[in-house]
Scaffold this motif. Structure first.
Motif, PDB file in Angstrom:
ATOM      1  N   ARG A  42       0.778  -0.944  -0.326  1.00  0.00           N
ATOM      2  CA  ARG A  42      -0.074   0.314  -0.326  1.00  0.00           C
ATOM      3  C   ARG A  42       1.520   1.488   0.462  1.00  0.00           C
ATOM      4  NH1 ARG A  42      -2.300  -3.431  -0.715  1.00  0.00           N
ATOM      5  NH2 ARG A  42      -4.397  -3.851  -0.311  1.00  0.00           N
ATOM      6  N   ASP A  43       0.379   2.115  -0.808  1.00  0.00           N
ATOM      7  CA  ASP A  43       1.652   2.912  -0.897  1.00  0.00           C
ATOM      8  C   ASP A  43       0.484   4.533  -0.830  1.00  0.00           C
ATOM      9  OD1 ASP A  43       4.128   2.261  -1.827  1.00  0.00           O
ATOM     10  OD2 ASP A  43       2.877   2.122  -3.756  1.00  0.00           O
ATOM     11  N   LEU A  44       1.115   5.274   0.331  1.00  0.00           N
ATOM     12  CA  LEU A  44       0.681   6.270   0.874  1.00  0.00           C
ATOM     13  C   LEU A  44       1.202   7.390   0.471  1.00  0.00           C
ATOM     14  CD1 LEU A  44      -0.955   5.575   4.212  1.00  0.00           C
ATOM     15  CD2 LEU A  44      -2.472   5.719   2.226  1.00  0.00           C
ATOM     16  N   PRO A  45       1.148   8.461   0.087  1.00  0.00           N
ATOM     17  CA  PRO A  45       2.049  10.223   0.336  1.00  0.00           C
ATOM     18  C   PRO A  45       3.148  10.544   1.809  1.00  0.00           C
ATOM     19  CG  PRO A  45      -0.170  10.900  -0.199  1.00  0.00           C
ATOM     20  CD  PRO A  45      -0.658   9.472   0.639  1.00  0.00           C
ATOM     21  N   GLY A  46       4.665   9.554   1.079  1.00  0.00           N
ATOM     22  CA  GLY A  46       5.026   9.614   1.974  1.00  0.00           C
ATOM     23  C   GLY A  46       5.291   8.440   2.972  1.00  0.00           C
ATOM     24  N   LEU A  47       5.309   7.629   2.841  1.00  0.00           N
ATOM     25  CA  LEU A  47       4.658   6.715   2.954  1.00  0.00           C
ATOM     26  C   LEU A  47       4.445   4.903   2.599  1.00  0.00           C
ATOM     27  CD1 LEU A  47       4.808   4.334   5.790  1.00  0.00           C
ATOM     28  CD2 LEU A  47       2.304   5.261   6.232  1.00  0.00           C
ATOM     29  N   ALA A  48       5.553   4.097   2.478  1.00  0.00           N
ATOM     30  CA  ALA A  48       4.796   2.743   1.900  1.00  0.00           C
ATOM     31  C   ALA A  48       4.708   1.086   2.738  1.00  0.00           C
ATOM     32  CB  ALA A  48       6.170   1.909   0.256  1.00  0.00           C
ATOM     33  N   VAL A  49       3.596   0.938   2.761  1.00  0.00           N
ATOM     34  CA  VAL A  49       3.375  -0.419   3.547  1.00  0.00           C
ATOM     35  C   VAL A  49       3.121  -1.493   2.790  1.00  0.00           C
ATOM     36  CG1 VAL A  49       2.003  -1.040   5.387  1.00  0.00           C
ATOM     37  CG2 VAL A  49       2.636   1.548   5.087  1.00  0.00           C
ATOM     38  N   ASP A  50       4.305  -2.504   3.491  1.00  0.00           N
ATOM     39  CA  ASP A  50       3.712  -3.777   2.632  1.00  0.00           C
ATOM     40  C   ASP A  50       3.551  -4.253   3.664  1.00  0.00           C
ATOM     41  OD1 ASP A  50       5.761  -4.046   0.212  1.00  0.00           O
ATOM     42  OD2 ASP A  50       7.475  -4.278   1.257  1.00  0.00           O
ATOM     43  N   VAL A  51       2.450  -4.817   3.831  1.00  0.00           N
ATOM     44  CA  VAL A  51       1.646  -6.071   4.821  1.00  0.00           C
ATOM     45  C   VAL A  51       1.657  -7.318   4.734  1.00  0.00           C
ATOM     46  CG1 VAL A  51      -0.634  -6.280   6.408  1.00  0.00           C
ATOM     47  CG2 VAL A  51      -0.432  -4.314   4.590  1.00  0.00           C
ATOM     48  N   LEU A  52       2.435  -8.161   5.596  1.00  0.00           N
ATOM     49  CA  LEU A  52       2.489  -9.632   5.485  1.00  0.00           C
ATOM     50  C   LEU A  52       1.388 -10.128   6.625  1.00  0.00           C
ATOM     51  CD1 LEU A  52       3.856 -11.846   4.351  1.00  0.00           C
ATOM     52  CD2 LEU A  52       5.859 -10.529   6.966  1.00  0.00           C
ATOM     53  N   VAL A  53       0.983 -11.115   5.981  1.00  0.00           N
ATOM     54  CA  VAL A  53       0.832 -12.492   6.267  1.00  0.00           C
ATOM     55  C   VAL A  53       1.356 -13.402   6.940  1.00  0.00           C
ATOM     56  CG1 VAL A  53      -0.847 -13.920   6.964  1.00  0.00           C
ATOM     57  CG2 VAL A  53      -1.893 -12.577   4.937  1.00  0.00           C
ATOM     58  N   GLY A  54       1.827 -13.438   8.239  1.00  0.00           N
ATOM     59  CA  GLY A  54       2.809 -13.954   8.754  1.00  0.00           C
ATOM     60  C   GLY A  54       3.092 -15.451   9.481  1.00  0.00           C
ATOM     61  N   GLY A  55       1.753 -16.180   9.889  1.00  0.00           N
ATOM     62  CA  GLY A  55       1.216 -17.024  10.796  1.00  0.00           C
ATOM     63  C   GLY A  55       0.909 -17.149  11.962  1.00  0.00           C
ATOM     64  N   VAL A  56       0.403 -17.582  12.632  1.00  0.00           N
ATOM     65  CA  VAL A  56      -0.590 -17.591  13.706  1.00  0.00           C
ATOM     66  C   VAL A  56       1.161 -18.581  15.502  1.00  0.00           C
ATOM     67  CG1 VAL A  56      -1.600 -18.680  16.143  1.00  0.00           C
ATOM     68  CG2 VAL A  56      -1.917 -18.122  13.934  1.00  0.00           C
ATOM     69  N   GLY A  57       1.930 -17.705  15.773  1.00  0.00           N
ATOM     70  CA  GLY A  57       2.595 -17.584  17.233  1.00  0.00           C
ATOM     71  C   GLY A  57       3.640 -16.934  16.761  1.00  0.00           C
ATOM     72  N   PRO A  58       4.964 -16.822  18.027  1.00  0.00           N
ATOM     73  CA  PRO A  58       5.982 -16.228  17.893  1.00  0.00           C
ATOM     74  C   PRO A  58       6.827 -17.163  16.330  1.00  0.00           C
ATOM     75  CG  PRO A  58       5.814 -17.446  20.218  1.00  0.00           C
ATOM     76  CD  PRO A  58       4.546 -17.510  19.479  1.00  0.00           C
ATOM     77  N   ALA A  59       6.985 -18.362  16.787  1.00  0.00           N
ATOM     78  CA  ALA A  59       7.541 -18.552  15.865  1.00  0.00           C
ATOM     79  C   ALA A  59       7.943 -18.834  14.259  1.00  0.00           C
ATOM     80  CB  ALA A  59       7.854 -20.253  15.728  1.00  0.00           C
ATOM     81  N   SER A  60       6.082 -18.359  13.805  1.00  0.00           N
ATOM     82  CA  SER A  60       5.963 -17.693  12.330  1.00  0.00           C
ATOM     83  C   SER A  60       6.030 -16.984  12.204  1.00  0.00           C
ATOM     84  CB  SER A  60       4.301 -18.306  12.373  1.00  0.00           C
ATOM     85  OG  SER A  60       4.296 -20.608  12.459  1.00  0.00           O
ATOM     86  N   ALA A  61       5.445 -16.152  13.040  1.00  0.00           N
ATOM     87  CA  ALA A  61       5.429 -13.886  12.990  1.00  0.00           C
ATOM     88  C   ALA A  61       7.322 -13.943  12.954  1.00  0.00           C
ATOM     89  CB  ALA A  61       5.000 -14.597  13.808  1.00  0.00           C
ATOM     90  N   ALA A  62       8.328 -14.581  13.648  1.00  0.00           N
ATOM     91  CA  ALA A  62       9.579 -14.436  13.503  1.00  0.00           C
ATOM     92  C   ALA A  62       9.998 -14.581  12.069  1.00  0.00           C
ATOM     93  CB  ALA A  62      10.116 -15.234  14.702  1.00  0.00           C
ATOM     94  N   ALA A  63       9.969 -15.779  11.541  1.00  0.00           N
ATOM     95  CA  ALA A  63      10.332 -16.941  10.405  1.00  0.00           C
ATOM     96  C   ALA A  63       9.498 -15.668   9.007  1.00  0.00           C
ATOM     97  CB  ALA A  63      10.128 -18.493  10.052  1.00  0.00           C
TER      98      ALA A  63
END
Length: 240
Positions: A42-63
């Motif tokens: 998503r692109d806004l003026p002055g800001l680009a954001v990537d939105v990631l689906v990382g999975g449930v739990g700290p290990a999946s999120a970290a990976a």
């Protein structure tokens, strides 16, 4: 500035993206990273954001977070989604911005009680978001500024809720990914923020009382307000 927002599931990612989407948008389809993680831009003026689906739990999120950070340059990482709130401080439908991201069940059980991993001498159990950014994010979104606990097992009993509240009396919410996201961000030398919308109370598991739709809506509203905060923070950060 370019930021990476990491959620656990697609519904959370969609809610975040909706808050970052301008009127009459052309929204690109998500693309897959190595490992199959889906990411959208998503692109806004002055800001680009990537939105990631990382999975449930700290290990999946970290990976997942580490995978994305290895493939692009970012200035900030945000863990976002729904979670449980410690009532009455964080009622259903409210927002919590973390002033500390705490691994609440990383450690050892002993006859004298729980001992955190840092007390054991094996690592750290907390990450601190930039104080100014967290405070401005909480003010802009109307959120409670408080520690957010990361757990591998969601609280489902009054006894567990009482134990967590005793060990972390200032905690505002619990979720399952923040510390994993923060560990990956720290490995890349990046600051981290965590934003949670409260879908249920921390305590006995009662699915009939959950308000997931309300929480997802609050998450969208939060990121609509967060955009300008991130832009301002990025401008100050990049000119240091």
């Amino acid at each position: 500035m370019r930021a990476l927002v990491v959620t656990a599931v697609a519904a959370e990612a969609d809610s975040v993206a909706a808050g970052l989407t301008p009127h009459d948008p052309v929204t690109p389809e998500p693309r897959a990273l190595p490992g199959g993680y889906l990411i959208s831009r998503r692109d806004l003026p002055g800001l680009a954001v990537d939105v990631l689906v990382g999975g449930v739990g700290p290990a999946s999120a970290a990976a997942a977070t580490a995978t994305a950070l290895a493939l692009a340059d970012y200035s900030l990482v945000v863990s976002a989604g729904i979670g449980g709130g410690f009532v009455p401080a964080a009622p259903l439908g409210s927002l919590v911005v973390a002033d500390a991201i705490v691994a609440a069940d990383l450690g050892a059980a002993t006859p004298d009680g729980f001992v955190s991993v840092d007390a054991l001498g094996f690592g750290r159990s907390a990450h601190l978001p930039p104080a100014g950014l967290a405070a401005h994010a909480a003010e802009a979104t109307g959120a409670l500024l408080a520690p957010v606990l990361t757990v591998s097992t969601v609280t489902g009993t009054a006894a567990r809720a009482a134990e967590l509240a005793r060990r972390h009396p200032l905690a505002g919410a619990e979720a399952m990914e923040g510390f994993g996201v923060a560990e990956a961000a720290a490995a890349h030398g990046l600051p981290v923020l965590e934003v949670r919308a409260v879908s249920n109370a921390v305590g006995p598991r009662d699915r009939d009382a959950w308000r997931i739709g309300d929480a997802l809506g609050a998450l969208t509203t939060a990121f609509r307000a967060l955009g300008p905060v991130l832009v301002t923070w990025g401008e100050r950060h990049e000119h240091r």
